[in-house]
Design a protein around this motif. Structure first.
Motif, PDB file in Angstrom:
ATOM      1  N   ALA A  61       0.843  -1.190   0.000  1.00 20.76           N
ATOM      2  CA  ALA A  61       0.000   0.000   0.000  1.00 20.76           C
ATOM      3  C   ALA A  61       0.881   1.245   0.000  1.00 20.76           C
ATOM      4  O   ALA A  61       1.917   1.264   0.655  1.00 20.76           O
ATOM      5  N   PRO A  62       0.461   2.277  -0.710  1.00 20.65           N
ATOM      6  CA  PRO A  62       1.269   3.496  -0.735  1.00 20.65           C
ATOM      7  C   PRO A  62       1.133   4.324   0.544  1.00 20.65           C
ATOM      8  O   PRO A  62       1.994   5.121   0.857  1.00 20.65           O
ATOM      9  N   ASP A  63       0.041   4.119   1.292  1.00 20.83           N
ATOM     10  CA  ASP A  63      -0.202   4.916   2.491  1.00 20.83           C
ATOM     11  C   ASP A  63      -0.590   4.014   3.662  1.00 20.83           C
ATOM     12  O   ASP A  63      -1.276   3.023   3.478  1.00 20.83           O
ATOM     13  N   VAL A  64      -0.164   4.399   4.827  1.00 19.86           N
ATOM     14  CA  VAL A  64      -0.578   3.729   6.060  1.00 19.86           C
ATOM     15  C   VAL A  64      -1.102   4.811   6.994  1.00 19.86           C
ATOM     16  O   VAL A  64      -0.433   5.811   7.225  1.00 19.86           O
ATOM     17  N   MET A  65      -2.315   4.629   7.487  1.00 19.92           N
ATOM     18  CA  MET A  65      -2.902   5.596   8.400  1.00 19.92           C
ATOM     19  C   MET A  65      -2.650   5.155   9.829  1.00 19.92           C
ATOM     20  O   MET A  65      -2.623   3.971  10.137  1.00 19.92           O
ATOM     21  N   VAL A  66      -2.443   6.100  10.717  1.00 17.23           N
ATOM     22  CA  VAL A  66      -2.216   5.842  12.135  1.00 17.23           C
ATOM     23  C   VAL A  66      -3.207   6.666  12.931  1.00 17.23           C
ATOM     24  O   VAL A  66      -3.435   7.832  12.622  1.00 17.23           O
ATOM     25  N   GLY A  67      -3.824   6.054  13.951  1.00 14.04           N
ATOM     26  CA  GLY A  67      -4.769   6.781  14.789  1.00 14.04           C
ATOM     27  C   GLY A  67      -4.511   6.498  16.259  1.00 14.04           C
ATOM     28  O   GLY A  67      -3.828   5.533  16.603  1.00 14.04           O
TER      29      GLY A  67
END
Length: 69
Positions: A61-67
């Motif tokens: 994946a080109p992006d990884v989201m963090v929350g």
């Protein structure tokens, strides 16, 4: 298997929940970590996936989201 993705996690299928068109596949990669993927029902059949089978979770994946909470 040779692919360009670098995040390849070997594990064991613990659950397959089939929906109308897609299935949720859970793979235990060890250490209490479960990776969940949504794939087509056709892919489940083509791969002959079943609970207890060894499988790979391949993450590209080109992006990884963090929350946070």
């Amino acid at each position: 298997m040779k692919i360009s993705a670098r995040n390849i996690l070997k594990g064991k299928v613990t659950e397959i929940v089939k929906g109308a068109t897609t299935s949720r596949v859970r793979i235990d990669i060890g250490g209490g970590v479960i990776v969940t993927a949504s794939i087509t029902n056709e892919a489940v059949a083509d791969l002959a996936l079943d609970k207890g089978n060894h499988a790979y979770a391949v993450i590209k994946a080109p992006d990884v989201m963090v929350g946070i909470d």
